[in-house]
Design an enzyme around this catalytic site. Sequence first.
Site, PDB file in Angstrom:
ATOM      1  N   CYS A 136      42.935  50.511   6.708  1.00  0.00           N
ATOM      2  CA  CYS A 136      42.731  50.781   5.282  1.00  0.00           C
ATOM      3  C   CYS A 136      44.012  51.318   4.657  1.00  0.00           C
ATOM      4  O   CYS A 136      44.310  52.508   4.755  1.00  0.00           O
ATOM      5  CB  CYS A 136      41.588  51.768   5.084  1.00  0.00           C
ATOM      6  SG  CYS A 136      41.273  52.144   3.346  1.00  0.00           S
ATOM      7  N   CYS A 139      43.493  53.964   1.995  1.00  0.00           N
ATOM      8  CA  CYS A 139      43.110  55.270   2.539  1.00  0.00           C
ATOM      9  C   CYS A 139      44.323  56.029   3.059  1.00  0.00           C
ATOM     10  O   CYS A 139      44.477  57.227   2.821  1.00  0.00           O
ATOM     11  CB  CYS A 139      42.126  55.101   3.690  1.00  0.00           C
ATOM     12  SG  CYS A 139      40.655  54.154   3.330  1.00  0.00           S
ATOM     13  N   ASP A 140      45.186  55.317   3.779  1.00  0.00           N
ATOM     14  CA  ASP A 140      46.234  55.975   4.556  1.00  0.00           C
ATOM     15  C   ASP A 140      47.663  55.673   4.109  1.00  0.00           C
ATOM     16  O   ASP A 140      48.607  56.252   4.655  1.00  0.00           O
ATOM     17  CB  ASP A 140      46.087  55.584   6.030  1.00  0.00           C
ATOM     18  CG  ASP A 140      44.718  55.936   6.586  1.00  0.00           C
ATOM     19  OD1 ASP A 140      44.195  57.002   6.209  1.00  0.00           O
ATOM     20  OD2 ASP A 140      44.170  55.140   7.367  1.00  0.00           O
TER      21      ASP A 140
END
Length: 309
Positions: A136, A139-140
């Site tokens: 992701c 997300c990261d």
Amino acid sequence: MDTEKTKCLIVGSGPAGYTAAIYASRAGLSPILYEGMEPGGQLTTTTKIENFPGYPDGVDGPVLMEAMKAQARNLGANIRFGAATAVDFSGGTLRVTVDGKRQIEADAVIVATGAAAKYLGLESEQRFKGRGVSACATCDGFFYRNQDVIVVGGGDSACEEATYLASICRKVYLVVRKDHLRASKAMQARVAGTSNIETLFETVTQEVLGDDNGVTGARVHRNDGEERVIEATGFFVAIGHRPNTEIFRGALELDEEGYIRTEPGTSRTSVPGVFAAGDVQDPHYRQAITAAGSGCTAALDCERYLLGL
């Protein structure tokens, strides 16, 4: 084990689950919806969505999901946090166990459990998961600002992740197994027009490299036999998804890849009273708008079933 009865139980959230809850609520079915382990589904990890109708300037995935959730709740849906852990569709009553400790007996069930990201299956990939390996980017990606990263995959998801990372990272290596991108023309054009994305065709990852601090790069192999080590601190996998159907094996008919089979043109599954919506039954399109549409279909099919039509 506590037992509760309901007319309509919706398992899973995201565009499919929330839309099903909206329609089921308006039909007076008083649905109970369990959101699963990822409330809102995959779109909660997506930044701007440009192709969902009604948003000329685009909309952030989490914002869209919270709006759908609020709409369903305002119409009367009972939305709860929790995940289905077992099902029993063998008798006349449809039974779903939630979090291993509560059993819901439902007259009808809508399954909207979605799909999860696939990984390459490398031991080194698993070793560095959470320490440089991710599925992701939104997300990261923040943790890799101004660094070099690798994205593996050739479809729309990989191209979207690569272009997003290119906006915050110094360099993005897009590792593609085939000699072409499978992504839509629009996404291919976006990748081609992004100067800090280097696409490596006919290339596979042999090993994710790293040390005690995390990922340091990857060893890749070209079809012509050339091997290369790419230095990078982030390794993002975007090679597709696996339907979240493990608890339905033996209870519902699944296809070869594990997606729930539905009757063509409907959301009906192999068990009367059980309906499927969203990515859990869609290996082809997997878009927010198609998931929402299938959630509508499932709720309408559910309503007609309960009315005996």
